[in-house]
Structure formats: structure tokens, C-alpha cells
Design a protein around this motif. Structure first.
Motif, PDB file in Angstrom:
ATOM      1  N   PRO A   1       0.835  -1.203   0.000  1.00  0.00           N
ATOM      2  CA  PRO A   1       0.000   0.000   0.000  1.00  0.00           C
ATOM      3  C   PRO A   1       0.870   1.254   0.000  1.00  0.00           C
ATOM      4  O   PRO A   1       1.870   1.326   0.709  1.00  0.00           O
ATOM      5  CB  PRO A   1      -0.794  -0.134   1.312  1.00  0.00           C
ATOM      6  CG  PRO A   1      -0.852  -1.603   1.566  1.00  0.00           C
ATOM      7  CD  PRO A   1       0.460  -2.138   1.084  1.00  0.00           C
ATOM      8  N   HIS A   2       0.482   2.220  -0.811  1.00  0.00           N
ATOM      9  CA  HIS A   2       1.276   3.442  -0.980  1.00  0.00           C
ATOM     10  C   HIS A   2       0.685   4.576  -0.152  1.00  0.00           C
ATOM     11  O   HIS A   2      -0.514   4.875  -0.258  1.00  0.00           O
ATOM     12  CB  HIS A   2       1.311   3.837  -2.452  1.00  0.00           C
ATOM     13  CG  HIS A   2       2.155   5.042  -2.709  1.00  0.00           C
ATOM     14  ND1 HIS A   2       3.462   5.137  -2.295  1.00  0.00           N
ATOM     15  CD2 HIS A   2       1.874   6.216  -3.334  1.00  0.00           C
ATOM     16  CE1 HIS A   2       3.952   6.311  -2.657  1.00  0.00           C
ATOM     17  NE2 HIS A   2       3.007   6.983  -3.290  1.00  0.00           N
ATOM     18  N   ILE A   3       1.515   5.200   0.668  1.00  0.00           N
ATOM     19  CA  ILE A   3       1.063   6.255   1.567  1.00  0.00           C
ATOM     20  C   ILE A   3       1.802   7.555   1.259  1.00  0.00           C
ATOM     21  O   ILE A   3       3.028   7.563   1.126  1.00  0.00           O
ATOM     22  CB  ILE A   3       1.300   5.851   3.041  1.00  0.00           C
ATOM     23  CG1 ILE A   3       0.452   4.625   3.367  1.00  0.00           C
ATOM     24  CG2 ILE A   3       0.961   7.008   3.984  1.00  0.00           C
ATOM     25  CD1 ILE A   3       0.643   4.085   4.759  1.00  0.00           C
ATOM     26  N   LEU A   4       1.048   8.630   1.119  1.00  0.00           N
ATOM     27  CA  LEU A   4       1.620   9.955   0.913  1.00  0.00           C
ATOM     28  C   LEU A   4       1.646  10.689   2.253  1.00  0.00           C
ATOM     29  O   LEU A   4       0.606  10.856   2.900  1.00  0.00           O
ATOM     30  CB  LEU A   4       0.786  10.749  -0.100  1.00  0.00           C
ATOM     31  CG  LEU A   4       1.265  12.186  -0.377  1.00  0.00           C
ATOM     32  CD1 LEU A   4       2.638  12.187  -1.035  1.00  0.00           C
ATOM     33  CD2 LEU A   4       0.248  12.934  -1.251  1.00  0.00           C
ATOM     34  N   VAL A   5       2.839  11.106   2.670  1.00  0.00           N
ATOM     35  CA  VAL A   5       3.008  11.867   3.913  1.00  0.00           C
ATOM     36  C   VAL A   5       3.208  13.332   3.539  1.00  0.00           C
ATOM     37  O   VAL A   5       4.173  13.677   2.850  1.00  0.00           O
ATOM     38  CB  VAL A   5       4.215  11.356   4.728  1.00  0.00           C
ATOM     39  CG1 VAL A   5       4.432  12.235   5.956  1.00  0.00           C
ATOM     40  CG2 VAL A   5       3.999   9.907   5.146  1.00  0.00           C
ATOM     41  N   VAL A   6       2.315  14.192   3.974  1.00  0.00           N
ATOM     42  CA  VAL A   6       2.397  15.626   3.692  1.00  0.00           C
ATOM     43  C   VAL A   6       2.692  16.327   5.022  1.00  0.00           C
ATOM     44  O   VAL A   6       1.793  16.548   5.827  1.00  0.00           O
ATOM     45  CB  VAL A   6       1.096  16.160   3.070  1.00  0.00           C
ATOM     46  CG1 VAL A   6       1.302  17.588   2.584  1.00  0.00           C
ATOM     47  CG2 VAL A   6       0.629  15.267   1.927  1.00  0.00           C
ATOM     48  N   GLU A   7       3.953  16.639   5.241  1.00  0.00           N
ATOM     49  CA  GLU A   7       4.407  17.176   6.522  1.00  0.00           C
ATOM     50  C   GLU A   7       5.610  18.084   6.279  1.00  0.00           C
ATOM     51  O   GLU A   7       6.596  17.673   5.688  1.00  0.00           O
ATOM     52  CB  GLU A   7       4.787  16.018   7.455  1.00  0.00           C
ATOM     53  CG  GLU A   7       5.478  16.421   8.739  1.00  0.00           C
ATOM     54  CD  GLU A   7       4.642  17.374   9.584  1.00  0.00           C
ATOM     55  OE1 GLU A   7       5.096  18.530   9.760  1.00  0.00           O
ATOM     56  OE2 GLU A   7       3.552  16.971  10.040  1.00  0.00           O
TER      57      GLU A   7
ATOM     58  N   GLY B   1       8.621  14.211   9.335  1.00  0.00           N
ATOM     59  CA  GLY B   1       8.382  13.508   8.077  1.00  0.00           C
ATOM     60  C   GLY B   1       9.304  12.308   7.925  1.00  0.00           C
ATOM     61  O   GLY B   1       8.887  11.230   7.482  1.00  0.00           O
ATOM     62  N   THR B   2      10.574  12.484   8.296  1.00  0.00           N
ATOM     63  CA  THR B   2      11.539  11.385   8.221  1.00  0.00           C
ATOM     64  C   THR B   2      11.155  10.262   9.174  1.00  0.00           C
ATOM     65  O   THR B   2      11.226   9.078   8.834  1.00  0.00           O
ATOM     66  CB  THR B   2      12.949  11.901   8.570  1.00  0.00           C
ATOM     67  OG1 THR B   2      13.315  12.915   7.624  1.00  0.00           O
ATOM     68  CG2 THR B   2      13.974  10.777   8.526  1.00  0.00           C
TER      69      THR B   2
ATOM     70  N   VAL C   1       6.070  14.790   0.781  1.00  0.00           N
ATOM     71  CA  VAL C   1       6.144  16.149   0.260  1.00  0.00           C
ATOM     72  C   VAL C   1       5.995  17.092   1.445  1.00  0.00           C
ATOM     73  O   VAL C   1       5.431  16.722   2.478  1.00  0.00           O
ATOM     74  CB  VAL C   1       5.087  16.450  -0.828  1.00  0.00           C
ATOM     75  CG1 VAL C   1       5.304  15.594  -2.055  1.00  0.00           C
ATOM     76  CG2 VAL C   1       3.681  16.267  -0.281  1.00  0.00           C
ATOM     77  N   GLU C   2       6.504  18.320   1.288  1.00  0.00           N
ATOM     78  CA  GLU C   2       6.509  19.258   2.408  1.00  0.00           C
ATOM     79  C   GLU C   2       5.568  20.440   2.229  1.00  0.00           C
ATOM     80  O   GLU C   2       5.361  21.199   3.168  1.00  0.00           O
ATOM     81  CB  GLU C   2       7.940  19.788   2.631  1.00  0.00           C
ATOM     82  CG  GLU C   2       8.911  18.705   3.053  1.00  0.00           C
ATOM     83  CD  GLU C   2      10.299  19.249   3.321  1.00  0.00           C
ATOM     84  OE1 GLU C   2      10.540  20.441   3.020  1.00  0.00           O
ATOM     85  OE2 GLU C   2      11.142  18.488   3.822  1.00  0.00           O
TER      86      GLU C   2
ATOM     87  N   MET D   1      -1.303  22.430   9.172  1.00  0.00           N
ATOM     88  CA  MET D   1      -0.647  23.681   8.789  1.00  0.00           C
ATOM     89  C   MET D   1       0.478  23.400   7.796  1.00  0.00           C
ATOM     90  O   MET D   1       1.476  22.784   8.158  1.00  0.00           O
ATOM     91  CB  MET D   1      -0.090  24.381  10.028  1.00  0.00           C
ATOM     92  CG  MET D   1      -1.148  24.743  11.062  1.00  0.00           C
ATOM     93  SD  MET D   1      -2.343  25.959  10.439  1.00  0.00           S
ATOM     94  CE  MET D   1      -1.285  27.401  10.310  1.00  0.00           C
ATOM     95  N   LEU D   2       0.296  23.856   6.557  1.00  0.00           N
ATOM     96  CA  LEU D   2       1.280  23.612   5.508  1.00  0.00           C
ATOM     97  C   LEU D   2       1.514  24.891   4.709  1.00  0.00           C
ATOM     98  O   LEU D   2       0.601  25.696   4.541  1.00  0.00           O
ATOM     99  CB  LEU D   2       0.780  22.532   4.535  1.00  0.00           C
ATOM    100  CG  LEU D   2       0.664  21.105   5.044  1.00  0.00           C
ATOM    101  CD1 LEU D   2      -0.137  20.270   4.053  1.00  0.00           C
ATOM    102  CD2 LEU D   2       2.045  20.494   5.251  1.00  0.00           C
TER     103      LEU D   2
END
Length: 247
Positions: free
Chosen positions: A18-24, A30-31, A47-48, A70-71
Motif C-alpha cells: 500500500p502506498h502512503i503519501l506523507v504531507v508534513e 516527516g523522516t 512532500v513538504e 498547517m502547511l
């Protein structure tokens, strides 16, 4: 664009994790998230910025999004609202991360469509449990060991494929390709999308390679007058026939 991908690109393993996108935007967090998700067997992309996330989500939606409130660029709250407004991402699982622990803020996050809401600082094991719980509810096939369509069976644990009473011998790439298509019956994938999902974002190969492997897969799957489960959509790409095995 400052897009970071774990391990220099999403190189899939057999079984199509399963592919997960982390937006942090907090790099250390994030690491940490990417490290622990990969340890759980997931494929991870990071992605940041909110606007970068919007691009990736429009190109190919993941199986789940971990989204900071908050991004820079576009807020996580607005991204979630847009995801729920689009047909292709309306049911995409979203876990929202935030430093806002007030009940009113939690209600606000859930009201725009977030499936879960985690307040920082949080327990990493608890977050991993929430990820798996959401995936089990929304995409049980992503965690299943076996996929079946008609007389065709794919076993992710043993890496075996059978059609009726016969074993089908597939190379690693053909196995991943069949897994990827069977998991999403009826969905048409372009050659570029298949390169991304099956070979990985860092793969430096020509799109015509997809045609070669689809041809090999078809030859292995079908004998004589057996029905071909792979559908070619002219000018668009390939799909696993959603009517395969149905009367």
C-alpha cells in the motif's frame, strides 16, 4: 519542486505494498513517519508543501494520506476539502496531523472529511495502528494475501499464480504487473502510470517496455481460447477486465 521520495524513488516490492503519501513540512517528523511506515511494509512518498501534495494527488492518488493541518502553499484543511469534492478521491482515507488539540478544532477537521485526527505529539505505534485500521476498512484488498477473479488466483505470500488447475509461471515484473492490475479491476492505467506503480518512480525505462511486459503477461495467462483478462484501451492504456469471470 522540493518533492522527497523515500529510497530515491518508489521501487515496489512484489505484492504491491500500500502506498502512503506523507504531507508534513517538519522534516524531522516527516523522516520519522517515513521510516516507521516503511518498517511496517508500506511504500512511502513525502512532500513538504500543500501545493506539491495537490499535484501528486491529481497525478495518482495513493492508498492513504497522512496530512498535516498547517502547511505552506495550501493548508491541509483545504486539501482535505478538495479531496472530498473530487469523485476520484472522495473516499481516499485521510489522517490529519495537528498541534491543535481543542475539541472544536477536531470537529472542524473531521467536518471537512478527515477520517481520523491525531494531535501532536503522538504515539508512533498508535498512528501505525490507525493507518492499518483505516486501510482494512477502506481497501481490504491492499492488505489481502490473495486476489481472485474468475478462475485466476494470485497469492502474494507464495508468489504463485494459478488459472483453473494449472500453475502460471511469471517473472517478478509480470507478477507485480498482474497484482497491480488485478487489485484495481476496471481502472485504466496509462503506460506512464504503470511505470510509476509497477517499476517505481526512479525507473529509467521507456514506456514501450510496458507493452513488452503486458504481452508476456497475456501469453502466460491465456492459452487457446481462454479469455484474455487484460483489456487494451486504445490511446489510454491497460486495465484488468472488471467483467472477467462474470456471467
Amino acid at each position: 519542486m522540493n518533492t522527497m521520495r523515500s529510497n530515491a524513488g518508489r521501487v515496489p516490492t512484489a505484492g504491491a505494498a500500500p502506498h502512503i503519501l506523507v504531507v508534513e513540512d517538519e522534516q524531522a517528523l516527516g523522516t520519522l513517519l517515513a521510516y516507521n511506515l516503511e518498517a511496517e511494509g508500506f511504500s512511502v512518498e513525502r512532500v513538504e508543501r500543500g501545493d506539491e501534495a495537490e499535484i501528486r494527488l491529481s497525478e495518482m492518488p495513493p492508498d492513504l494520506v497522512i496530512l498535516d493541518w498547517m502547511l505552506p502553499g495550501v493548508s491541509g484543511l483545504e486539501i482535505c476539502r478538495r479531496l472530498r469534492a473530487r469523485e476520484t478521491t472522495r473516499t481516499l482515507p485521510v489522517i490529519m496531523l495537528t498541534a491543535r488539540g481543542e475539541e472544536g478544532e477536531k470537529v472542524r477537521g473531521l467536518s471537512v472529511g478527515a477520517d481520523d485526527y491525531v494531535v501532536k505529539p503522538f504515539s508512533v505505534p498508535e498512528l501505525m495502528a490507525r493507518v492499518r485500521s483505516l486501510l482494512r476498512r477502506s481497501r481490504p484488498e491492499r492488505l489481502a494475501n490473495k486476489l481472485t477473479a474468475g478462475d485466476l488466483d494470485l497469492d502474494r505470500e507464495t508468489h504463485r499464480v494459478r488459472r483453473g488447475n494449472r500453475d502460471i509461471n511469471l517473472g517478478p515484473t509480470e507478477f507485480r504487473l498482474l497484482d497491480y492490475l488485478m487489485e484495481r479491476p476496471g481502472r485504466v492505467f496509462s503506460r506512464a502510470q504503470l511505470l510509476d506503480g509497477v517499476w517505481g518512480l526512479s525507473a529509467e525505462i521507456d514506456e514501450r517496455t510496458v507493452d513488452v511486459h503486458v504481452g508476456r503477461l497475456r501469453k502466460a495467462l491465456s492459452r487457446g481460447r481462454e479469455r484474455d483478462p487484460i483489456r487494451t484501451v486504445r490511446g489510454a492504456g491497460y486495465a484488468f477486465d472488471e467483467t472477467f469471470g462474470k456471467v
